[in-house]
Enzyme design. Structure first.
Site, PDB file in Angstrom:
ATOM      1  N   CYS A   9       0.860  -1.181   0.000  1.00 57.60           N
ATOM      2  CA  CYS A   9       0.000   0.000   0.000  1.00 57.60           C
ATOM      3  C   CYS A   9       0.896   1.231   0.000  1.00 57.60           C
ATOM      4  CB  CYS A   9      -0.976  -0.027   1.172  1.00 57.60           C
ATOM      5  SG  CYS A   9      -0.194   0.011   2.799  1.00 57.60           S
ATOM      6  N   ASN A  12       2.292   1.423   4.442  1.00 59.93           N
ATOM      7  CA  ASN A  12       2.612   0.138   5.107  1.00 59.93           C
ATOM      8  C   ASN A  12       2.309   0.175   6.609  1.00 59.93           C
ATOM      9  OD1 ASN A  12       5.518  -2.025   5.624  1.00 59.93           O
ATOM     10  ND2 ASN A  12       3.434  -2.627   5.191  1.00 59.93           N
ATOM     11  N   CYS A  14      -1.366   0.670   7.459  1.00 61.94           N
ATOM     12  CA  CYS A  14      -2.808   0.416   7.574  1.00 61.94           C
ATOM     13  C   CYS A  14      -3.222  -0.808   6.746  1.00 61.94           C
ATOM     14  CB  CYS A  14      -3.623   1.634   7.140  1.00 61.94           C
ATOM     15  SG  CYS A  14      -3.295   3.116   8.126  1.00 61.94           S
ATOM     16  N   ARG A  15      -3.307  -0.632   5.429  1.00 55.27           N
ATOM     17  CA  ARG A  15      -3.923  -1.678   4.608  1.00 55.27           C
ATOM     18  C   ARG A  15      -3.041  -2.899   4.370  1.00 55.27           C
ATOM     19  NH1 ARG A  15      -5.217   2.230  -0.203  1.00 55.27           N
ATOM     20  NH2 ARG A  15      -3.323   3.130   0.690  1.00 55.27           N
ATOM     21  N   SER A  16      -1.767  -2.677   3.977  1.00 56.28           N
ATOM     22  CA  SER A  16      -0.963  -3.862   3.618  1.00 56.28           C
ATOM     23  C   SER A  16      -0.603  -4.747   4.815  1.00 56.28           C
ATOM     24  CB  SER A  16       0.268  -3.482   2.780  1.00 56.28           C
ATOM     25  OG  SER A  16       1.137  -2.619   3.466  1.00 56.28           O
ATOM     26  N   ASP A 124      -8.348   3.652   1.324  1.00 58.45           N
ATOM     27  CA  ASP A 124      -7.400   4.061   2.354  1.00 58.45           C
ATOM     28  C   ASP A 124      -8.175   4.512   3.606  1.00 58.45           C
ATOM     29  OD1 ASP A 124      -5.395   5.136   3.866  1.00 58.45           O
ATOM     30  OD2 ASP A 124      -4.586   6.421   2.280  1.00 58.45           O
TER      31      ASP A 124
HETATM   32  P1  4NP Z   1      -1.771   2.786   4.159  1.00 60.55           P
HETATM   33  O1  4NP Z   1      -2.387   4.150   4.768  1.00 60.55           O
HETATM   34  O2  4NP Z   1      -1.239   3.142   2.800  1.00 60.55           O
HETATM   35  O3  4NP Z   1      -2.939   1.886   4.089  1.00 60.55           O
HETATM   36  O4  4NP Z   1      -0.702   2.350   5.137  1.00 60.55           O
HETATM   37  C1  4NP Z   1      -1.689   5.342   4.825  1.00 60.55           C
HETATM   38  C2  4NP Z   1      -0.795   5.545   5.850  1.00 60.55           C
HETATM   39  C3  4NP Z   1      -0.114   6.746   5.925  1.00 60.55           C
HETATM   40  C4  4NP Z   1      -0.321   7.721   4.972  1.00 60.55           C
HETATM   41  C5  4NP Z   1      -1.217   7.496   3.938  1.00 60.55           C
HETATM   42  C6  4NP Z   1      -1.897   6.294   3.866  1.00 60.55           C
HETATM   43  N1  4NP Z   1       0.370   8.948   5.056  1.00 60.55           N
HETATM   44  O5  4NP Z   1       0.090   9.840   4.229  1.00 60.55           O
HETATM   45  O6  4NP Z   1       1.220   9.123   5.934  1.00 60.55           O
END
Ligand code: 4NP
Length: 157
Positions: A9, A12, A14-16, A124
């Site tokens: 994602c 790294n 939240c989703r992955s 997200d």
């Molecule tokens: P992820 O979520 O891609 O599912 O881990 C996010 C985590 C952090 C950010 C964006 C999305 N960020 O902008 O810091």
């Protein structure tokens, strides 16, 4: 044979990590031999544990992800893994751009493996609430079942 699978994602956190945890649980449940990891196309959170809301959602799903640590995708990932699953189209496009010439890893969108959900992103949840993380967990669990089942059938063939 060990199937080697990477979930990617943006951050790294939240989703992955949730996708990896759901897939590991499903692989263990059906007896699929798998090596897994997750990574982000962005590096802002490297070394950090998953978002506390992701840890809580996984815990509600019966899985502990608190030990995981974020890292960024690296060129060697395209050699080490057989399958690289992107959680959304932006990350898939970034992976395609990063992919070294000659890499044999297959790149695809995670929900493309769920019949009827082809082309959909795992949304997200970072700017959402706890309920959004439960939706993420539900999405990645559905994908994990489809994906692990597909790999198990391929191994058996
Ligand atoms: P992820 O979520 O891609 O599912 O881990 C996010 C985590 C952090 C950010 C964006 C999305 N960020 O902008 O810091």
């Amino acid at each position: 044979m060990t199937v080697k699978v990477l979930f990617v994602c943006l951050g790294n956190i939240c989703r992955s990590p949730l996708a990896e945890a759901a897939f590991r649980a499903e692989a263990a449940r059906i007896g699929l031999d798998a090596e897994t990891d997750s990574a982000g196309t962005g590096g802002w959170h490297r070394g950090e544990p998953p978002d506390r809301r992701a840890i809580a959602a996984a815990r509600r799903g019966g899985v502990d992800i608190s030990h995981m640590r974020a890292r960024q995708v690296r060129p060697g990932d395209f050699e080490r893994f057989d399958h690289i699953l992107a959680l959304d189209a932006d990350n898939l496009a970034n992976l395609r751009a990063l992919r070294p010439v000659g890499s044999r890893a297959s790149l695809s969108l995670l929900l493309d493996h769920v019949p009827g959900r082809e082309g959909e992103p795992v949304a997200d949840p970072y700017y959402g609430g706890d309920g959004h993380f439960d939706i993420t967990w539900r999405d990645v669990t559905e994908a994990a079942r489809a994906l692990a089942g597909k790999f198990a059938r391929e191994e058996a063939a």
